[in-house]
Design a protein around this motif. Structure first.
Motif, PDB file in Angstrom:
ATOM      1  N   TYR A  42       3.669  44.712  46.009  1.00 53.45           N
ATOM      2  CA  TYR A  42       3.764  45.768  46.707  1.00 53.45           C
ATOM      3  C   TYR A  42       2.205  46.171  47.210  1.00 53.45           C
ATOM      4  CZ  TYR A  42       8.516  46.827  45.056  1.00 53.45           C
ATOM      5  OH  TYR A  42       9.708  46.626  44.726  1.00 53.45           O
ATOM      6  N   ARG A  43       2.482  46.799  48.369  1.00 54.46           N
ATOM      7  CA  ARG A  43       0.880  47.059  49.117  1.00 54.46           C
ATOM      8  C   ARG A  43       1.053  48.388  49.954  1.00 54.46           C
ATOM      9  NH1 ARG A  43       0.777  45.315  53.723  1.00 54.46           N
ATOM     10  NH2 ARG A  43       1.947  43.412  53.094  1.00 54.46           N
ATOM     11  N   ASP A  44       0.266  49.212  49.714  1.00 52.24           N
ATOM     12  CA  ASP A  44       0.200  50.392  50.180  1.00 52.24           C
ATOM     13  C   ASP A  44      -0.780  50.483  51.537  1.00 52.24           C
ATOM     14  OD1 ASP A  44      -1.127  53.294  50.962  1.00 52.24           O
ATOM     15  OD2 ASP A  44       0.637  53.851  49.574  1.00 52.24           O
ATOM     16  N   GLU A  45      -0.004  51.089  52.766  1.00 48.42           N
ATOM     17  CA  GLU A  45      -0.706  50.735  53.864  1.00 48.42           C
ATOM     18  C   GLU A  45      -2.184  51.749  54.053  1.00 48.42           C
ATOM     19  OE1 GLU A  45       1.852  52.236  56.704  1.00 48.42           O
ATOM     20  OE2 GLU A  45       3.167  50.396  56.465  1.00 48.42           O
ATOM     21  N   GLU A  46      -2.271  52.798  53.045  1.00 51.56           N
ATOM     22  CA  GLU A  46      -3.579  53.482  53.220  1.00 51.56           C
ATOM     23  C   GLU A  46      -4.665  53.229  52.181  1.00 51.56           C
ATOM     24  OE1 GLU A  46      -2.050  57.598  53.060  1.00 51.56           O
ATOM     25  OE2 GLU A  46      -1.298  57.512  54.915  1.00 51.56           O
ATOM     26  N   SER A 105      -3.525  47.307  47.702  1.00 50.58           N
ATOM     27  CA  SER A 105      -2.479  46.766  46.812  1.00 50.58           C
ATOM     28  C   SER A 105      -2.890  47.658  45.213  1.00 50.58           C
ATOM     29  CB  SER A 105      -2.351  45.496  46.790  1.00 50.58           C
ATOM     30  OG  SER A 105      -3.642  45.062  46.150  1.00 50.58           O
ATOM     31  N   ASP A 106      -2.018  48.048  44.467  1.00 51.23           N
ATOM     32  CA  ASP A 106      -2.086  48.438  43.382  1.00 51.23           C
ATOM     33  C   ASP A 106      -2.841  47.256  42.321  1.00 51.23           C
ATOM     34  OD1 ASP A 106      -0.916  51.187  43.753  1.00 51.23           O
ATOM     35  OD2 ASP A 106       0.887  50.141  43.039  1.00 51.23           O
ATOM     36  N   VAL A 108       6.609  52.581  42.263  1.00 54.13           N
ATOM     37  CA  VAL A 108       6.158  52.362  43.610  1.00 54.13           C
ATOM     38  C   VAL A 108       7.227  52.666  44.585  1.00 54.13           C
ATOM     39  CG1 VAL A 108       4.245  50.816  42.925  1.00 54.13           C
ATOM     40  CG2 VAL A 108       6.609  49.922  43.105  1.00 54.13           C
ATOM     41  N   GLY A 146      -3.037  47.760  55.247  1.00 53.18           N
ATOM     42  CA  GLY A 146      -3.717  47.997  53.820  1.00 53.18           C
ATOM     43  C   GLY A 146      -4.457  46.839  53.130  1.00 53.18           C
TER      44      GLY A 146
END
Length: 461
Positions: A395-399, A402-403, A436, A233
């Motif tokens: 936090y970091r989203d794979e798709e 990060s927010d 999250v 991500g």
């Protein structure tokens, strides 16, 4: 039954206030009493404590306790203060804590901040800390800072507190030219905090703000150092930041998957290039994205550590950027803590009926003003934004990435000419409202930014 109805109505009023505050474009509506606590240890001059009266009057703090105790008793006294607020009748709108100690004795203030953050009566309310050193080793006596703060607050009641502090930092830097003093603030506020006797969302607030801005007519430069390997991500964050920087007129240099040594070498190369640049450089932006550790270290692609503070200092030595704004964006973990957040104190069966606001991170709504930080005048003009509170996971989203980065890009694109501190506060508000899901837990978590600033003028990109 009457007790239940009374408690329900009281909770409803509190939740309505919180919802109204966040619903007005992220501006705190400070209702209820404004309480203050002053803890000063032996060795602090009486003049420093006396100078506080003007600040309290200008900011509307009428309920103030002053206690003279040893530094070792600060935590105990703050715990008692928290307990008193918990049983106090009536709502509390804002709390101000002033800590004064001889130079070098006020250690680990974060523990004191965390103590007050546990206060249920202050959930969702701004909590302000003024931290001072005094004595022979202090670089600037607190009474001078406090007198200046009181004067600015009295003359500029429409300004937000962060605007007031930025203006004061400018005056301090001018008066202490050649000295070793540089104040800064740390904030996790989620909205504009205006403590003057005005409605914080009135038109007079929008039309009354500091006019002094950094001159950005010269070259704008950006360096992005990002570890993408094993950080799914992260590529989305890199692409979004590159596009944003280019849209804002920055000349962008991108390096991916640097080792710990390469982090240092790229900074040195970047600094030397700026010092050799023909013509003025008006602003520098540095984005550091990697895995992180609890002591502020970043991990290169080789797994070795580099201290982020050392990278900040490297760029801070750049002569071409002296007196110019330097912006640091850090997308990295700062520890392993996962914040479950704090929800509204309402019973589940009528929480939806009250339109209860979402839970908030436990580290939110705090402003710390450090007037006890030794250093050089060259440490001014620095803005650092952390994607996580101290000790917490980023936090970091794979798709999608990060927010923090994605929200930053969204807010900046919507208002590219806005005051950067105000825009970052809005970014924090939106991030704080998100729930999250961590990769190692099905339970929802909260995130909170930390913004550190020693800027002396408005920064509008």
């Amino acid at each position: 039954m009457a007790f239940l109805v009374s408690g329900t109505l009281q909770t409803a009023a509190q939740l309505a206030d919180a919802w109204d505050s966040l619903g007005r474009k992220g501006k705190y509506r400070v209702r209820g009493s404004r309480v203050a606590l002053v803890l000063s240890s032996p060795g602090v001059s009486a003049a420093a404590a006396a100078a506080l009266d003007g600040v309290f009057q200008a900011l509307g703090f009428e309920n103030c306790e002053k206690r003279r105790v040893s530094v070792q008793s600060f935590h105990e006294e703050l715990s008692l203060f928290r307990e008193q607020l918990g049983i106090q009748r009536g709502a509390v709108g804002c709390a101000l804590v002033v800590l004064m100690a001889p130079s070098g004795q006020l250690r680990r203030p974060q523990l004191l901040v965390e103590e007050l953050s546990r206060c249920g009566a202050l959930q969702g309310c701004p909590k302000i800390f003024l931290l001072f050193s005094s004595g022979l080793k202090a670089t600037w006596e607190p009474e001078a800072f406090l007198t200046g703060l009181g004067e600015i607050c009295s003359h500029r009641p429409h300004w937000s507190l962060l605007q007031l502090l930025t203006e004061l930092f400018c005056r301090v830097a001018e008066e202490s030219a050649g000295d070793t003093y540089c104040p800064f603030f740390r904030t996790s506020l989620r909205g504009t905090l205006c403590l003057g006797d005005v409605e914080p969302w009135g038109p007079e607030v929008r039309d009354s703000r500091p006019s002094a801005q950094y001159d950005l007519s010269g070259t704008r430069v950006a360096l992005l150092l990002a570890v993408i390997q094993d950080r799914l991500g992260a590529q989305h964050d890199v692409a979004a930041l590159v596009d944003l920087c280019q849209a804002l007129g920055f000349k962008v240099t991108l390096r991916t998957d640097p080792t710990a040594q390469a982090f240092r070498e790229e900074l040195v190369r970047f600094r030397e290039k700026l010092d050799a640049h023909k013509g003025p450089v008006s602003c520098a932006l540095l984005a550091l994205m990697a895995h992180g550790g609890p002591q502020g270290q970043l991990l290169g692609v080789d797994g070795q550590e580099v201290q982020s503070e050392m990278l900040v200092q490297e760029l801070n030595c750049c002569q071409a950027l002296r007196g110019r704004p330097k912006v640091f964006l850090l997308q990295a973990c700062r520890g392993g803590n996962r914040d479950p957040g704090v929800g509204p104190r309402a019973l589940p069966w009528y929480r939806h009926w009250l339109r209860a606001p979402p839970g908030i991170p436990t580290q939110a709504d705090v402003l710390q003003v450090h007037v006890d930080a030794p250093g050089s005048t060259g440490q001014a003009d620095i803005l650092t934004v952390y994607s996580a509170a101290e000790g917490c996971v980023a936090y970091r989203d794979e798709e999608k990435g990060s927010d923090f980065v994605q929200m930053l890009v969204e807010v900046m694109r919507a208002n590219p000419g806005g005051d950067l501190i105000e825009l970052l506060t809005e970014v924090n508000r939106r991030v704080c409202e998100l729930d999250v899901l961590g990769p190692d837990s099905d339970e929802r978590r909260k995130a909170c930014l930390e913004i550190r600033s020693s800027l002396r003028r408005r920064l509008c990109l």
